[in-house]
Scaffold this motif. Structure first.
Motif, PDB file in Angstrom:
ATOM      1  N   TYR A 115       7.335 -18.737  32.980  1.00 56.18           N
ATOM      2  CA  TYR A 115       7.681 -19.732  31.954  1.00 56.18           C
ATOM      3  C   TYR A 115       6.474 -20.621  31.660  1.00 56.18           C
ATOM      4  N   PRO A 116       6.011 -20.669  30.406  1.00 54.20           N
ATOM      5  CA  PRO A 116       4.725 -21.307  30.101  1.00 54.20           C
ATOM      6  C   PRO A 116       4.777 -22.794  29.760  1.00 54.20           C
ATOM      7  N   MET A 141      10.465 -12.698  17.452  1.00 57.14           N
ATOM      8  CA  MET A 141       9.205 -13.432  17.536  1.00 57.14           C
ATOM      9  C   MET A 141       8.489 -13.440  16.190  1.00 57.14           C
ATOM     10  N   GLU A 145       7.826 -16.806  13.772  1.00 60.47           N
ATOM     11  CA  GLU A 145       6.492 -17.241  13.354  1.00 60.47           C
ATOM     12  C   GLU A 145       6.432 -17.549  11.865  1.00 60.47           C
ATOM     13  N   ARG A 153       9.466 -24.390  20.235  1.00 60.27           N
ATOM     14  CA  ARG A 153       8.268 -23.707  20.732  1.00 60.27           C
ATOM     15  C   ARG A 153       8.739 -22.376  21.295  1.00 60.27           C
ATOM     16  N   GLN A 155       7.375 -18.473  22.729  1.00 60.48           N
ATOM     17  CA  GLN A 155       6.231 -17.676  23.168  1.00 60.48           C
ATOM     18  C   GLN A 155       6.713 -16.359  23.766  1.00 60.48           C
ATOM     19  N   HIS A 156       6.015 -15.288  23.424  1.00 60.64           N
ATOM     20  CA  HIS A 156       6.378 -13.965  23.927  1.00 60.64           C
ATOM     21  C   HIS A 156       5.893 -13.809  25.361  1.00 60.64           C
ATOM     22  N   GLY A 157       6.788 -13.320  26.222  1.00 58.29           N
ATOM     23  CA  GLY A 157       6.427 -13.005  27.595  1.00 58.29           C
ATOM     24  C   GLY A 157       6.585 -11.515  27.841  1.00 58.29           C
ATOM     25  N   LEU A 161      11.428 -13.774  25.754  1.00 55.19           N
ATOM     26  CA  LEU A 161      10.841 -14.831  24.941  1.00 55.19           C
ATOM     27  C   LEU A 161      11.089 -16.150  25.660  1.00 55.19           C
ATOM     28  N   TYR A 162      10.074 -16.986  25.723  1.00 59.81           N
ATOM     29  CA  TYR A 162      10.212 -18.312  26.316  1.00 59.81           C
ATOM     30  C   TYR A 162      10.402 -19.316  25.182  1.00 59.81           C
ATOM     31  N   TRP A 163      11.402 -20.165  25.335  1.00 62.26           N
ATOM     32  CA  TRP A 163      11.806 -21.045  24.232  1.00 62.26           C
ATOM     33  C   TRP A 163      12.003 -22.460  24.756  1.00 62.26           C
TER      34      TRP A 163
END
Length: 202
Positions: A115-116, A141, A145, A153, A155-157, A161-163
């Motif tokens: 998780y970013p 994703m 975009e 926010r 982001q593809h993992g 997907l991290y949301w």
């Protein structure tokens, strides 16, 4: 209401599953993530859900929270076939259009570790979007975009997907509305990071 559906006996294990036991395969902890449980009129009690998975022949079955999360052990290795068998049993027992994302618990742990964004934020919710079809995650994703959003926010993992989004807006942001589309109903489901951490510990 799903609770009013007549109970049916779940499908028995296929011969391939029995053969795997004879081959000495070690049972692996899995996580079944049900989509849309205990919302929109689909009500399934945790005790009934656990009972179904026990009847399907799985070991160490445990439900986590009321959002449709089941931990269980199995030595079956064909994930696609296993997922279809569970979905069919859910449809027959509870009378609704059941879809799940099925993953090994170790895979879920790896996904959570990646998780970013901030894992603890008093103003924002951390979510992970799981999927059974990588192409659908790629599509979400790509469409996200194109959105004009200053709240989400995404982001593809690796396989997820991290949301991250503001608290109190889990159904109102552009990405939330995108994920709610019928097109993604059969292949994606979302869990709060706190829930995922409970699944890893179980």
């Amino acid at each position: 209401m799903a609770t009013g559906a007549a109970k049916k006996k779940p499908a028995a294990k296929k011969a391939g599953a029995k053969a795997s036991k004879k081959a000495g395969n070690k049972a692996v902890r899995h996580v079944a993530l049900l989509r849309g449980v205990n919302v929109n009129g689909i009500t399934i009690r945790s005790a009934d859900l656990q009972a179904l998975f026990v009847e399907l022949g799985f070991g160490a079955v445990r439900t986590v929270l009321a959002s449709g999360n089941v931990l269980f052990d199995t030595d079956e290795t064909d994930i696609a076939t296993l997922r279809q068998r569970i979905e069919q049993a859910l449809r027959e027992r509870f009378g609704y259009e059941a879809w799940i994302v099925l993953l090994a618990q170790a895979t879920v742990a790896r996904m959570a570790a990646g998780y970013p964004f901030e894992r603890v934020d008093e103003e924002r919710h951390p979510y992970i979007v799981f999927g059974s079809d990588p192409a659908m995650l790629d599509e979400v994703m790509a469409k996200a975009e194109e959105l004009e959003t200053y709240t989400d926010r995404l982001q593809h993992g690796d396989g997820v997907l991290y949301w991250e989004l503001p608290r109190g807006e889990s159904t109102d942001t552009p990405v939330a509305k995108l994920l709610a589309k019928t097109r993604y109903k059969s292949s994606t489901t979302t869990r709060n990071l706190r829930t995922v951490e409970k699944l890893i510990a179980g």
